[in-house]
Design an enzyme around this catalytic site. Structure first.
Site, PDB file in Angstrom:
ATOM      1  N   GLY A  75      37.172  33.286   7.404  1.00 54.73           N
ATOM      2  CA  GLY A  75      36.575  34.048   8.487  1.00 54.73           C
ATOM      3  C   GLY A  75      35.214  33.507   8.862  1.00 54.73           C
ATOM      4  N   VAL A  76      34.557  34.202   9.784  1.00 47.49           N
ATOM      5  CA  VAL A  76      33.280  33.741  10.326  1.00 47.49           C
ATOM      6  C   VAL A  76      32.128  34.352   9.540  1.00 47.49           C
ATOM      7  CG1 VAL A  76      31.814  33.725  12.381  1.00 47.49           C
ATOM      8  CG2 VAL A  76      34.288  33.478  12.614  1.00 47.49           C
ATOM      9  N   GLY A  77      31.069  33.566   9.313  1.00 47.95           N
ATOM     10  CA  GLY A  77      29.849  34.120   8.750  1.00 47.95           C
ATOM     11  C   GLY A  77      29.385  33.437   7.484  1.00 47.95           C
ATOM     12  N   GLU A  87      41.247  29.743  12.154  1.00 50.87           N
ATOM     13  CA  GLU A  87      41.107  29.932  13.597  1.00 50.87           C
ATOM     14  C   GLU A  87      39.781  29.424  14.136  1.00 50.87           C
ATOM     15  OE1 GLU A  87      41.334  34.075  14.455  1.00 50.87           O
ATOM     16  OE2 GLU A  87      39.772  34.609  13.018  1.00 50.87           O
ATOM     17  N   ASN A 114      32.560  44.872  16.197  1.00 51.52           N
ATOM     18  CA  ASN A 114      33.281  43.710  16.714  1.00 51.52           C
ATOM     19  C   ASN A 114      34.771  44.053  16.678  1.00 51.52           C
ATOM     20  OD1 ASN A 114      32.186  42.751  13.671  1.00 51.52           O
ATOM     21  ND2 ASN A 114      34.402  42.869  13.928  1.00 51.52           N
ATOM     22  N   GLY A 143      41.246  37.695  14.093  1.00 49.65           N
ATOM     23  CA  GLY A 143      42.446  37.138  13.478  1.00 49.65           C
ATOM     24  C   GLY A 143      42.641  37.539  12.037  1.00 49.65           C
TER      25      GLY A 143
END
Length: 504
Positions: A262-264, A288, A378, A382
């Site tokens: 994931g993001v971050g 993704e 948010n 995905g």
């Protein structure tokens, strides 16, 4: 400057005039990467002017994921969007959604393309797609974020192309466009390795639908993340040790499995921890979003290559990529999100999914989108595509927030995005809870003992012990007590000595 194509060349303002009120507008990209910039900004300016003259103007906005400041933020600040899907991170749009001025539809990102082709959302009036080139016969070479652009190009009634000279035409060497036919005509997707290519370097559009070309020379505006802090490093250490232990007992093959990240900062720290460990084999990524840290890991050799939907890179790192393109051309694959996030591929490849949560409850449900059950932060993104279908599903978060005023481990999640049936591993800086094979009460005790901050453990254990007997023990009069304490007193445990948590 001419486009070298038979399509009309427009200014951004002229293109914005072609988008009617209440239109369903679909835009390319996935995060700021690959999203259009000039036309949405001009559309926001048009909306402001109309609003100042007393005329209403709003559109419905569909995308791959979030977009950049020039699209989501500008349209949000202009209050030019009435409906948004499938994802958002924009502060202006978030404010509108949380005050009832925007209908936000949160969707699994892998579902969007099929929903469009089903016609469920109605016709796409206009698609605005960023590209490096469009040929007279309708080949469209996309930029840094593929998203749902191939689907939007096929199903939109009208198309505007933003030709962005800032991006390298060589991106097509990474791009692999493959579109699924509608059910029941689907065959298995022939991807057996994250770096397999099965499509073409371009998307397609009917040239008759292209109503204009807008020239642009603007960066994605991507920003890098801060270096991992101590909490993130401790989480990463727990994850790394767990995966090494799983390899040692043979539950993960010795060659490892593809990783989704994931993001971050937390996810970046986990990636770095795995790639830097001499005990880990080199591995591939099926995800993704590719961030700065991933590019560094590929360059260093810790990661063999990556399949992604988006190059979500800082401007500096993207320029560096273009300068060193030969090093990465065959080690990164850019795909549409219907493929990058495909549940069947995640299951087939045995993806290990690592994502973050806002809060996790004692039975293993995870909330990744809403503060206190009401305020959207948010979208789901995905994470659901991967966690439900992963070989291992890992969710990570710090054990406390706001200097100890909030526990991220709570009796009951105020909003649930991921159910206990899909969440397998919970990790905080305190430790890791492996929930596989555990009934609800043993699961709760393990999460409390391994993941909750020590200052909250007695409360959480007492909550279970004092709740009515049942397969899942809950006291429906107290299950949100921590949340209501915070809303009323500014802390989940108002009498807790916060000095133990250090400076705030």
């Amino acid at each position: 400057m001419t486009t070298g194509t038979p399509f009309p060349e427009l200014t951004a303002e002229e293109a914005a005039e072609l988008i009617p009120p209440d239109a369903l507008l679909a835009v390319s990209g996935f995060t700021p990467a690959g999203s259009p910039k000039a036309v949405p900004r001009a559309l926001a300016q048009r909306a402001r002017a109309l609003h100042e003259s007393g005329q209403p103007f709003r559109i419905r906005l569909l995308s791959g994921a979030s977009t950049g400041e020039a699209c989501d933020d500008e349209l949000g600040k202009a209050e030019a969007v009435s409906w948004r899907a499938p994802y958002l991170t924009s502060a202006p749009l978030r404010k509108l959604a949380n005050t009832g001025k925007l209908d936000f539809v949160d969707m699994h990102l892998s579902h969007v393309s099929q929903v469009v082709l089903e016609g469920f959302l109605g016709p796409i009036d206009v698609a605005v797609v960023e590209a490096t080139e469009i040929t007279p016969d309708g080949k469209v070479y996309l930029t840094t974020g593929i998203g749902n652009a191939p689907t939007f190009l096929q199903y939109a009634d009208k198309v505007i192309i933003e030709l962005n000279a800032r991006h390298s035409p060589r991106l097509r060497e990474m791009t692999d466009i493959f579109m699924l036919p509608p059910p029941p005509n689907r065959r298995p997707i022939p991807i057996h390795d994250p770096l397999d290519k099965i499509g073409t370097p371009h998307a397609l559009v009917d040239p008759k639908k292209v109503i204009g070309i807008v020239q642009n020379d603007e960066s994605d505006g991507g920003r890098g993340f801060a270096p991992p802090d101590e909490t993130s490093r401790r989480i990463a250490a727990h994850v790394s040790q767990f995966l090494l232990d799983e390899m040692a007992v043979g539950r993960i093959p010795s060659g490892f499995l593809p990783l989704q990240s994931g993001v971050g900062n937390v996810c970046n720290a986990v990636l770095a921890g795995l790639a830097e460990s001499s005990d880990f084999p080199k591995f591939k990524v099926f995800t993704e979003v590719l961030q700065d840290a991933m590019l560094d890991l590929i360059s260093a050799g810790g990661v063999l290559g990556a399949s992604t939907c988006s190059l979500t890179l800082s401007d500096e790192k993207l320029s560096w990529l273009y300068d060193h393109f030969d090093e990465f051309a065959d080690r990164i694959v850019l795909r549409p999100q219907e493929i990058s996030n495909n549940p069947g591929l995640a299951r087939r490849l045995g993806v290990i999914a690592t994502n973050t949560a806002i809060e996790v409850d004692i039975y293993g449900h995870a909330n990744s989108t809403h503060f206190f059950g009401t305020q959207v932060m948010n979208g789901l993104g995905g994470s659901g595509d991967f966690e439900r279908n992963a070989f291992l599903s890992i969710f990570m978060c710090p054990s406390v927030a706001k200097g100890g005023k909030i526990s991220t481990i709570v009796p009951m999640c105020s909003h649930v995005d991921h159910s206990e049936h899909s969440v397998q591993i919970i990790v905080t800086e305190q430790g890791l809870a492996d929930l596989r094979g555990l009934a609800p009460i043993p699961r709760a005790k393990k999460i409390i003992d391994h993941c909750a901050h020590p200052a909250f453990r007695d409360y959480l254990h007492h909550y279970i012990e004092s709740s009515p007997q049942g397969h899942i023990r809950h006291n429906l009069q107290r299950c949100f007590e921590l949340h209501t304490n915070f809303l009323e007193h500014g802390a989940m445990l108002p009498d807790l000595d916060l000095s133990q948590f250090g400076p705030r």
